[in-house]
Design a protein around this motif. Structure first.
Motif, PDB file in Angstrom:
ATOM      1  N   VAL A 116      -2.253 -51.933  18.338  1.00 21.05           N
ATOM      2  CA  VAL A 116      -2.890 -52.271  17.071  1.00 21.05           C
ATOM      3  C   VAL A 116      -4.066 -53.184  17.405  1.00 21.05           C
ATOM      4  O   VAL A 116      -4.155 -53.697  18.523  1.00 21.05           O
ATOM      5  CB  VAL A 116      -1.870 -52.959  16.131  1.00 21.05           C
ATOM      6  N   GLY A 117      -5.013 -53.349  16.480  1.00 17.42           N
ATOM      7  CA  GLY A 117      -6.184 -54.191  16.721  1.00 17.42           C
ATOM      8  C   GLY A 117      -5.822 -55.460  17.477  1.00 17.42           C
ATOM      9  O   GLY A 117      -4.838 -56.128  17.146  1.00 17.42           O
ATOM     10  N   ARG A 128      -3.874 -54.185   8.913  1.00 18.11           N
ATOM     11  CA  ARG A 128      -2.672 -54.054   9.716  1.00 18.11           C
ATOM     12  C   ARG A 128      -2.206 -55.414  10.212  1.00 18.11           C
ATOM     13  O   ARG A 128      -2.918 -56.402  10.152  1.00 18.11           O
ATOM     14  CB  ARG A 128      -2.933 -53.124  10.915  1.00 18.11           C
ATOM     15  N   ASP A 129      -0.991 -55.434  10.741  1.00 16.02           N
ATOM     16  CA  ASP A 129      -0.400 -56.643  11.285  1.00 16.02           C
ATOM     17  C   ASP A 129       0.107 -56.347  12.690  1.00 16.02           C
ATOM     18  O   ASP A 129       0.387 -55.196  13.025  1.00 16.02           O
ATOM     19  CB  ASP A 129       0.766 -57.089  10.385  1.00 16.02           C
ATOM     20  N   ARG A 130       0.247 -57.385  13.493  1.00 16.18           N
ATOM     21  CA  ARG A 130       0.722 -57.221  14.865  1.00 16.18           C
ATOM     22  C   ARG A 130       2.054 -56.461  14.907  1.00 16.18           C
ATOM     23  O   ARG A 130       2.314 -55.647  15.797  1.00 16.18           O
ATOM     24  CB  ARG A 130       0.885 -58.583  15.526  1.00 16.18           C
ATOM     25  N   GLU A 134       5.476 -52.161  16.220  1.00 15.12           N
ATOM     26  CA  GLU A 134       6.920 -51.951  16.385  1.00 15.12           C
ATOM     27  C   GLU A 134       7.414 -50.761  15.583  1.00 15.12           C
ATOM     28  O   GLU A 134       8.539 -50.309  15.781  1.00 15.12           O
ATOM     29  CB  GLU A 134       7.675 -53.220  15.966  1.00 15.12           C
ATOM     30  N   ARG A 135       6.585 -50.260  14.683  1.00 16.49           N
ATOM     31  CA  ARG A 135       6.976 -49.105  13.859  1.00 16.49           C
ATOM     32  C   ARG A 135       6.462 -47.791  14.443  1.00 16.49           C
ATOM     33  O   ARG A 135       6.513 -46.754  13.792  1.00 16.49           O
ATOM     34  CB  ARG A 135       6.427 -49.289  12.435  1.00 16.49           C
ATOM     35  N   PHE A 136       5.982 -47.828  15.679  1.00 14.84           N
ATOM     36  CA  PHE A 136       5.360 -46.648  16.271  1.00 14.84           C
ATOM     37  C   PHE A 136       6.291 -45.431  16.267  1.00 14.84           C
ATOM     38  O   PHE A 136       5.880 -44.324  15.922  1.00 14.84           O
ATOM     39  CB  PHE A 136       4.910 -46.958  17.695  1.00 14.84           C
ATOM     40  N   GLY A 137       7.553 -45.631  16.645  1.00  7.45           N
ATOM     41  CA  GLY A 137       8.484 -44.506  16.674  1.00  7.45           C
ATOM     42  C   GLY A 137       8.656 -43.872  15.301  1.00  7.45           C
ATOM     43  O   GLY A 137       8.659 -42.642  15.157  1.00  7.45           O
ATOM     44  N   GLU A 138       8.776 -44.696  14.285  1.00  2.78           N
ATOM     45  CA  GLU A 138       8.907 -44.215  12.908  1.00  2.78           C
ATOM     46  C   GLU A 138       7.644 -43.481  12.468  1.00  2.78           C
ATOM     47  O   GLU A 138       7.713 -42.404  11.841  1.00  2.78           O
ATOM     48  CB  GLU A 138       9.174 -45.419  12.001  1.00  2.78           C
ATOM     49  N   ALA A 178       7.202 -45.403  26.513  1.00  5.37           N
ATOM     50  CA  ALA A 178       7.665 -44.269  27.303  1.00  5.37           C
ATOM     51  C   ALA A 178       9.015 -43.784  26.807  1.00  5.37           C
ATOM     52  O   ALA A 178       9.297 -42.577  26.779  1.00  5.37           O
ATOM     53  CB  ALA A 178       7.735 -44.655  28.777  1.00  5.37           C
ATOM     54  N   SER A 179       9.867 -44.700  26.391  1.00  5.98           N
ATOM     55  CA  SER A 179      11.173 -44.331  25.845  1.00  5.98           C
ATOM     56  C   SER A 179      11.019 -43.575  24.533  1.00  5.98           C
ATOM     57  O   SER A 179      11.753 -42.620  24.262  1.00  5.98           O
ATOM     58  CB  SER A 179      12.031 -45.589  25.630  1.00  5.98           C
ATOM     59  N   ILE A 180      10.064 -44.001  23.721  1.00  5.77           N
ATOM     60  CA  ILE A 180       9.807 -43.315  22.456  1.00  5.77           C
ATOM     61  C   ILE A 180       9.341 -41.893  22.716  1.00  5.77           C
ATOM     62  O   ILE A 180       9.771 -40.941  22.048  1.00  5.77           O
ATOM     63  CB  ILE A 180       8.767 -44.101  21.629  1.00  5.77           C
ATOM     64  N   ALA A 181       8.462 -41.711  23.723  1.00  9.84           N
ATOM     65  CA  ALA A 181       8.001 -40.368  24.080  1.00  9.84           C
ATOM     66  C   ALA A 181       9.162 -39.502  24.521  1.00  9.84           C
ATOM     67  O   ALA A 181       9.242 -38.306  24.177  1.00  9.84           O
ATOM     68  CB  ALA A 181       6.955 -40.458  25.191  1.00  9.84           C
ATOM     69  N   ALA A 182      10.087 -40.074  25.283  1.00 12.64           N
ATOM     70  CA  ALA A 182      11.235 -39.318  25.783  1.00 12.64           C
ATOM     71  C   ALA A 182      12.132 -38.865  24.641  1.00 12.64           C
ATOM     72  O   ALA A 182      12.553 -37.704  24.586  1.00 12.64           O
ATOM     73  CB  ALA A 182      12.024 -40.180  26.769  1.00 12.64           C
TER      74      ALA A 182
END
Length: 342
Positions: A116-117, A128-130, A134-138, A178-182
């Motif tokens: 994020v920025g 946006r906020d820092r 953390e919501r990338f997977g969602e 990387a875990s999210i990609a997996a």
């Protein structure tokens, strides 16, 4: 060594770096021209990046720039490295890539990152906020759902013309990303080559946790980093100097500046702290003659098991940069018409 003999793909990510004395429009036009040249050389894909409020980078709207690149080329795959998903609404990202895929069918890649920025001011400007990172997977799940028509976050809403299209998605990440990609069953783009142990650890974790999906049946790894090739090891190292100085300057002054000619950097009087960052910025990259780079990349591919190498080199001298890509194409055994001068 011939990378192509092992089925290894070679691709390019260009960040539209500005040069001292030039403006952003020049950098963007040069990105498009570079895409045309590397297409002629036989590279597999050409990606552009997303940066906001960075003085030395003109690439702030990657899907817009990808459209310009795709329109100026005819065969090379075009995409983003990447769209920073936490900065955007997933539906809008789906719509943008749906438009790209509709205009340039079969040539578009959707590279996605979780950054994020990087300052409070930029994040506020983006709304946006820092913690949004953390919501990338969602967000990733929602984004893919707009293409398949299975998203549930917004019932009875559809992303047009994305729904029903299949745009290959890639996750740019290391560690948790990387875990999210997996878990999502998506290809992984991981870098950089300087942090070899961390990179290899992320790749191992990704492969171990990978779940086959409709997007990818098996793990697919792209390793990314700076690769510079020249007639001598010293000439190749000098290609790294402008970017190393920009990084050192940004670490000590808080501003990431346009690229400066190598000879100017060599004449500078640096503080001890700047010198430390500068020397650090020169270490760990893959650079040298064609033979040296070939051997180094062979080790990288062997250690990582990667199927693709994404080259992210930036330097002041555009002619030298193109020459580096031309030489690298020869290393990979894929040099095409642009192997001639021009």
């Amino acid at each position: 060594m011939t990378l192509s003999s092992d089925g290894i793909r070679l691709s390019v990510l260009d960040r539209s770096r500005t040069r001292e004395g030039e403006d952003g429009s020049q950098a963007l036009r040069d990105t498009v021209r570079l895409a045309q040249r590397v297409e002629e050389l036989g590279y597999h894909r050409f990606w552009v990046s997303e940066h906001h409020s960075v003085p030395g980078v003109a690439g702030s709207a990657p899907t817009v720039l990808a459209a310009a690149v795709a329109g100026a080329t005819s065969a090379i795959r075009v995409g983003t490295g990447g769209v920073m998903l936490p900065n955007h609404q997933p539906m809008v990202v789906a719509e943008q890539f749906g438009v790209l895929e509709s205009l340039f069918p079969g040539r578009i890649d959707m590279g996605l990152g979780r950054s994020v920025g990087f300052t409070d001011g930029i994040r506020r400007a983006l709304g946006r906020d820092r913690d949004d990172a953390e919501r990338f997977g969602e967000q990733l799940t929602e984004l893919l759902g707009w293409f398949t028509g299975t998203q549930t976050a917004h019932p009875q809403v559809h992303a047009r013309p994305a729904e029903g299209l299949r745009v290959p998605a890639y996750v740019l990440a290391i560690g948790e990303g990387a875990s999210i990609a997996a878990v999502a069953g998506l290809p992984l783009v991981v870098g950089d080559l300087r942090g070899r142990e961390r990179m290899l650890s992320a790749i191992d974790a990704y492969r171990s946790a990978f779940r086959p999906s409709a997007w990818a049946r098996e793990p697919y790894v792209v390793v990314s980093g700076t690769v510079a090739v020249a007639g001598s090891e010293e000439a190749a190292r000098r290609l790294l100097i402008p970017e190393a100085w920009s990084l050192a300057y940004s670490r000590t002054r808080g501003v990431f500046p346009p690229l400066t000619p190598a000879e100017r950097v060599e004449e500078l009087t640096m503080t001890e702290k700047q010198r430390g960052f500068f020397e650090s910025g020169l270490r760990g990259h893959v650079y040298g003659t064609e033979e040296q780079v070939g051997e180094a990349l062979e080790r990288v591919v062997k250690e990582s098991g990667a199927q693709e190498v994404l080259v992210t080199t930036s330097t002041y001298d555009r002619a030298a940069l193109l020459d580096s890509y031309r030489r690298l194409a020869r290393v990979a055994g894929m040099a095409g018409p642009a192997d001639a001068e021009g």
